[in-house]
Design a protein around this motif. Structure first.
Motif, short mmCIF file in Angstrom:
data_model
loop_
_atom_site.label_atom_id
_atom_site.label_comp_id
_atom_site.label_asym_id
_atom_site.label_seq_id
_atom_site.Cartn_x
_atom_site.Cartn_y
_atom_site.Cartn_z
N PHE A 172 0.83 -1.21 0.00
CA PHE A 172 0.00 0.00 0.00
C PHE A 172 0.87 1.26 0.00
N THR A 173 1.93 1.24 0.81
CA THR A 173 2.86 2.38 0.84
C THR A 173 3.52 2.58 -0.51
N SER A 174 3.86 1.47 -1.17
CA SER A 174 4.47 1.55 -2.50
C SER A 174 3.55 2.24 -3.49
N LEU A 175 2.27 1.88 -3.45
CA LEU A 175 1.30 2.52 -4.35
C LEU A 175 1.21 4.02 -4.08
N MET A 176 1.17 4.40 -2.80
CA MET A 176 1.04 5.81 -2.43
C MET A 176 2.29 6.60 -2.83
N VAL A 177 3.46 6.03 -2.59
CA VAL A 177 4.70 6.74 -2.88
C VAL A 177 4.89 6.92 -4.39
N ASN A 178 4.58 5.88 -5.15
CA ASN A 178 4.71 6.00 -6.61
C ASN A 178 3.67 6.96 -7.18
N SER A 232 8.53 8.99 -14.22
CA SER A 232 7.09 8.81 -13.99
C SER A 232 6.60 7.51 -14.62
N GLN A 233 7.16 7.13 -15.77
CA GLN A 233 6.81 5.85 -16.40
C GLN A 233 7.26 4.67 -15.55
N LEU A 234 8.44 4.81 -14.92
CA LEU A 234 8.94 3.77 -14.02
C LEU A 234 7.99 3.61 -12.83
N SER A 235 7.53 4.73 -12.28
CA SER A 235 6.58 4.68 -11.16
C SER A 235 5.25 4.06 -11.59
N PRO A 250 11.04 4.83 -5.96
CA PRO A 250 10.78 6.26 -5.79
C PRO A 250 11.50 6.86 -4.59
N LEU A 251 11.69 6.06 -3.52
CA LEU A 251 12.40 6.56 -2.35
C LEU A 251 13.85 6.88 -2.69
N ILE A 252 14.49 6.02 -3.49
CA ILE A 252 15.87 6.26 -3.90
C ILE A 252 15.98 7.55 -4.69
#
Length: 312
Positions: free
Chosen positions: A34-40, A62-65, A285-287
């Protein structure tokens, strides 16, 4: 052994058992997904929000996300539903769709990371010619090419895998449908297909990875000749973020698809698969956000606007 009716459902054995320890791990995995979806989603929003980020590099990011979000959506909802309801079945159509989207997104990300490395090569080695060598038309073509090549591989493997007759043992020792795992249930000679599938995986991994290594070899040569410490530091910050993502993605993918299946247990397959389908989409996205001053600046600006609006 009898041939099993391919119109019946497959059984996904899953990643977790129904113990307290595994329930705790399931909650952690679900939280990370869920956090991954929100961060991306936040990364895509920030890139669209600020005109300064409307450049080929951030468009590719943005395409990577987007690919990472779709990958999580492809795997996690079905895994969670099966665990919570206790029904571990998945239809052949659902299985085929999982194979297609998983390979489309995985293959597309391979080529997208290569395109991103070319973008960094042009920006560092040919900065004055960047608007010509990395124009929007070329950027869009390479991005569409990444999606197309991934989709072609996904469609081919999904159709070919489900065209085999399957035996009585229709239990898939995994938490999602993966072509190499599913093909071992087939009641037919699959040697030729497995060889073609392995060759496709090698090409999908090694060709983009080779392009990435070539790009960064040229970048390293230029960086070592830089006299400005500030320029050198900025270049290393941007490129190291991309190399970190490349290392995470290709490390897990090479372990999974370029190592003979007989040399590793199924549980290690599931752990590595969980890493690059659930954990890596969070790390990407965090990196980039932690190492990128522009993204951090836009994030602070948006947070400041939100605080100002809440006080009005």
């Amino acid at each position: 052994m009898n041939i099993w009716n391919t119109t019946s459902d497959f059984i996904l054995l899953g990643l977790f058992n129904y113990t307290k320890a595994h329930l705790f791990l399931f909650v952690i995995v679900l939280t990370i997904a869920f956090t991954s979806l929100m961060v991306n989603a936040l990364m895509i929003f920030l890139i669209q929000q600020d005109i300064r980020l409307h450049t080929p590099m951030y468009f590719l990011l943005s395409q990577l996300s987007l690919m990472d979000m779709m990958l999580v959506f492809t795997i996690v909802p079905k895994m969670a539903a099966n665990y919570l309801t206790g029904k571990k079945s998945i239809s052949p159509a659902g299985c085929g769709l999982q194979i297609f989207f998983f390979l489309t997104l995985g293959g597309g990300e391979c080529f997208l990371l290569a395109v991103m490395s070319y973008d960094r090569y042009v920006a560092v080695c040919h900065p004055l010619r960047y608007p010509i060598l990395m124009n929007w038309k070329l950027c869009l073509r390479m991005t569409m090419g990444s999606w197309f090549l991934g989709a072609a591989d996904g469609l081919m493997q999904a159709v070919a895998t489900l065209s085999f007759p399957f035996c009585d043992a229709h239990e898939i020792n995994h938490f999602f449908c993966e072509a190499p795992t599913l093909i071992h249930l087939a009641c037919a000679d699959t040697f030729a297909f497995e060889y073609v599938m392995y060759s496709c995986c090698v090409l999908m991994l090694l060709v983009p990875f080779s392009l990435i290594l070539i790009s960064y070899s040229f970048i390293l040569a230029v960086v070592l000749q830089m006299h400005s410490k500030e320029a050198c530091k900025k270049t290393f910050a941007t490129c190291s973020s991309h190399l970190s993502v490349v290392g995470l993605f290709y490390g897990a993918a090479i372990f999974t698809y370029m190592q003979p299946k007989s040399y590793r247990p199924a549980n290690s397959d599931k752990v590595v698969s969980a890493f690059y389908t659930i954990f890596t989409p969070l790390l990407n996205p965090l990196i980039y956000s932690m190492r990128n001053t522009e993204v951090r600046g836009v994030l602070r600006k948006c947070m400041g606007q939100c605080v100002a609006l809440s006080h009005d």
